[in-house]
Design a protein around this motif. Structure first.
Motif, PDB file in Angstrom:
ATOM      1  N   ASP A  71     -24.430  -6.089  -2.899  1.00 20.55           N
ATOM      2  CA  ASP A  71     -24.948  -4.794  -3.314  1.00 20.55           C
ATOM      3  C   ASP A  71     -23.819  -4.011  -3.981  1.00 20.55           C
ATOM      4  OD1 ASP A  71     -26.065  -2.330  -3.650  1.00 20.55           O
ATOM      5  OD2 ASP A  71     -26.589  -2.018  -1.535  1.00 20.55           O
ATOM      6  N   GLU A  72     -23.970  -3.697  -5.266  1.00 24.44           N
ATOM      7  CA  GLU A  72     -22.900  -3.027  -6.009  1.00 24.44           C
ATOM      8  C   GLU A  72     -22.627  -1.614  -5.503  1.00 24.44           C
ATOM      9  OE1 GLU A  72     -23.339  -3.227 -10.225  1.00 24.44           O
ATOM     10  OE2 GLU A  72     -23.934  -5.321 -10.154  1.00 24.44           O
ATOM     11  N   ASP A  73     -23.610  -0.987  -4.844  1.00 18.54           N
ATOM     12  CA  ASP A  73     -23.422   0.372  -4.338  1.00 18.54           C
ATOM     13  C   ASP A  73     -22.693   0.402  -3.008  1.00 18.54           C
ATOM     14  OD1 ASP A  73     -24.741   1.422  -6.522  1.00 18.54           O
ATOM     15  OD2 ASP A  73     -26.700   1.309  -5.543  1.00 18.54           O
ATOM     16  N   THR A  74     -22.560  -0.728  -2.346  1.00 14.65           N
ATOM     17  CA  THR A  74     -21.894  -0.796  -1.051  1.00 14.65           C
ATOM     18  C   THR A  74     -20.476  -1.310  -1.253  1.00 14.65           C
ATOM     19  OG1 THR A  74     -24.007  -1.337  -0.050  1.00 14.65           O
ATOM     20  CG2 THR A  74     -22.038  -1.727   1.276  1.00 14.65           C
ATOM     21  N   PRO A  75     -19.471  -0.527  -0.828  1.00 15.49           N
ATOM     22  CA  PRO A  75     -18.090  -0.988  -0.997  1.00 15.49           C
ATOM     23  C   PRO A  75     -17.797  -2.184  -0.101  1.00 15.49           C
ATOM     24  CG  PRO A  75     -18.136   1.018   0.299  1.00 15.49           C
ATOM     25  CD  PRO A  75     -19.550   0.751  -0.146  1.00 15.49           C
ATOM     26  N   PRO A  76     -16.785  -2.992  -0.457  1.00 19.12           N
ATOM     27  CA  PRO A  76     -16.428  -4.126   0.399  1.00 19.12           C
ATOM     28  C   PRO A  76     -15.978  -3.635   1.771  1.00 19.12           C
ATOM     29  CG  PRO A  76     -14.960  -3.999  -1.514  1.00 19.12           C
ATOM     30  CD  PRO A  76     -15.939  -2.869  -1.617  1.00 19.12           C
ATOM     31  N   GLU A  77     -16.157  -4.470   2.769  1.00 20.50           N
ATOM     32  CA  GLU A  77     -15.748  -4.125   4.133  1.00 20.50           C
ATOM     33  C   GLU A  77     -14.232  -4.010   4.189  1.00 20.50           C
ATOM     34  OE1 GLU A  77     -15.863  -6.321   8.391  1.00 20.50           O
ATOM     35  OE2 GLU A  77     -17.602  -6.534   7.109  1.00 20.50           O
ATOM     36  N   THR A  78     -13.738  -2.957   4.832  1.00 21.23           N
ATOM     37  CA  THR A  78     -12.289  -2.746   4.906  1.00 21.23           C
ATOM     38  C   THR A  78     -11.852  -2.579   6.353  1.00 21.23           C
ATOM     39  OG1 THR A  78     -12.594  -0.387   4.586  1.00 21.23           O
ATOM     40  CG2 THR A  78     -12.099  -1.697   2.619  1.00 21.23           C
ATOM     41  N   ASP A  79     -12.372  -3.412   7.232  1.00 17.86           N
ATOM     42  CA  ASP A  79     -12.062  -3.297   8.650  1.00 17.86           C
ATOM     43  C   ASP A  79     -10.872  -4.172   9.050  1.00 17.86           C
ATOM     44  OD1 ASP A  79     -12.514  -2.130  11.096  1.00 17.86           O
ATOM     45  OD2 ASP A  79     -13.883  -3.695  11.751  1.00 17.86           O
ATOM     46  N   HIS A  80     -10.139  -4.696   8.094  1.00 18.23           N
ATOM     47  CA  HIS A  80      -8.981  -5.521   8.430  1.00 18.23           C
ATOM     48  C   HIS A  80      -7.720  -4.666   8.443  1.00 18.23           C
ATOM     49  CE1 HIS A  80      -9.037  -5.436   4.063  1.00 18.23           C
ATOM     50  NE2 HIS A  80      -7.776  -5.773   4.075  1.00 18.23           N
ATOM     51  N   LEU A  81      -6.679  -5.192   9.018  1.00 20.14           N
ATOM     52  CA  LEU A  81      -5.418  -4.472   9.131  1.00 20.14           C
ATOM     53  C   LEU A  81      -4.600  -4.680   7.870  1.00 20.14           C
ATOM     54  CD1 LEU A  81      -4.704  -5.393  12.838  1.00 20.14           C
ATOM     55  CD2 LEU A  81      -5.832  -3.368  11.926  1.00 20.14           C
ATOM     56  N   THR A  82      -4.088  -3.580   7.328  1.00 16.69           N
ATOM     57  CA  THR A  82      -3.429  -3.647   6.024  1.00 16.69           C
ATOM     58  C   THR A  82      -1.942  -3.353   6.042  1.00 16.69           C
ATOM     59  OG1 THR A  82      -3.890  -1.325   5.517  1.00 16.69           O
ATOM     60  CG2 THR A  82      -5.570  -2.956   4.880  1.00 16.69           C
ATOM     61  N   HIS A  83      -1.429  -2.707   7.110  1.00 22.68           N
ATOM     62  CA  HIS A  83      -0.020  -2.302   7.117  1.00 22.68           C
ATOM     63  C   HIS A  83       0.645  -2.571   8.464  1.00 22.68           C
ATOM     64  CE1 HIS A  83      -1.186  -0.340   3.441  1.00 22.68           C
ATOM     65  NE2 HIS A  83       0.102  -0.228   3.172  1.00 22.68           N
ATOM     66  N   LEU A  84       1.925  -2.916   8.380  1.00 21.22           N
ATOM     67  CA  LEU A  84       2.753  -3.170   9.552  1.00 21.22           C
ATOM     68  C   LEU A  84       3.808  -2.078   9.641  1.00 21.22           C
ATOM     69  CD1 LEU A  84       4.044  -4.924  11.833  1.00 21.22           C
ATOM     70  CD2 LEU A  84       5.312  -6.082  10.021  1.00 21.22           C
ATOM     71  N   LEU A  85       3.960  -1.511  10.837  1.00 22.31           N
ATOM     72  CA  LEU A  85       5.029  -0.557  11.118  1.00 22.31           C
ATOM     73  C   LEU A  85       5.846  -1.148  12.262  1.00 22.31           C
ATOM     74  CD1 LEU A  85       6.446   2.217  10.945  1.00 22.31           C
ATOM     75  CD2 LEU A  85       4.710   3.081  12.540  1.00 22.31           C
ATOM     76  N   GLN A  86       7.140  -1.284  12.037  1.00 20.14           N
ATOM     77  CA  GLN A  86       8.005  -1.775  13.109  1.00 20.14           C
ATOM     78  C   GLN A  86       9.185  -0.829  13.283  1.00 20.14           C
ATOM     79  OE1 GLN A  86       9.659  -5.679  12.296  1.00 20.14           O
ATOM     80  NE2 GLN A  86       9.302  -5.413  10.115  1.00 20.14           N
ATOM     81  N   PHE A  87       9.653  -0.744  14.516  1.00 21.38           N
ATOM     82  CA  PHE A  87      10.746   0.165  14.841  1.00 21.38           C
ATOM     83  C   PHE A  87      11.298  -0.193  16.217  1.00 21.38           C
ATOM     84  CE2 PHE A  87       6.765   1.941  16.247  1.00 21.38           C
ATOM     85  CZ  PHE A  87       7.018   2.420  17.521  1.00 21.38           C
ATOM     86  N   ASP A  88      12.447   0.373  16.540  1.00 23.44           N
ATOM     87  CA  ASP A  88      13.043   0.243  17.864  1.00 23.44           C
ATOM     88  C   ASP A  88      12.929   1.600  18.540  1.00 23.44           C
ATOM     89  OD1 ASP A  88      13.914  -2.443  17.442  1.00 23.44           O
ATOM     90  OD2 ASP A  88      15.589  -1.670  16.259  1.00 23.44           O
TER      91      ASP A  88
END
Length: 113
Positions: A71-88
């Motif tokens: 369906d062109e009116d429905t955006p693709p699903e974006t429920d995946h993780l896209t960014h990593l934050l690491q720190f101490d």
């Protein structure tokens, strides 16, 4: 003593917000990067803060590849993780860091919580 934390987020905004909120703690070496779309992560669960210890709750496919829809009116699903934050973080601030990550919808490797 320092503890290393790696947290995954669904959006860059969530990761940036978490990083900004973490600045009030004694963190060092903060680093954020996008996760390549072709990467597959397994065993990553939402961060939960239960008193003085951290735990996990019902794992439901938090990692999903982008699914294109017909369906062109429905955006693709974006429920995946896209960014990593690491720190101490100082051991004394560890639980507060987990609370901040939870607030910003962070996910961690279940073996490292």
């Amino acid at each position: 003593m320092k503890k290393h934390i790696e947290a995954f987020f669904k959006t860059e905004n969530d990761a940036e917000s978490a990083k900004a909120s973490l600045q009030k703690l004694s963190i060092s070496n903060p680093f954020m990067e996008p996760i390549p779309e072709e990467s597959r992560l397994t065993g990553v669960v939402p961060v939960l803060n239960q008193g003085t210890t951290a735990g996990v709750a019902g794992f439901k496919d938090f990692i999903k590849p982008n699914k294109n829809t017909t369906d062109e009116d429905t955006p693709p699903e974006t429920d995946h993780l896209t960014h990593l934050l690491q720190f101490d973080v100082d051991k004394d601030d560890y639980n507060e860091a987990l609370a901040i990550l939870k607030k910003h919808d962070g996910h961690m490797d279940k073996d490292k919580i």
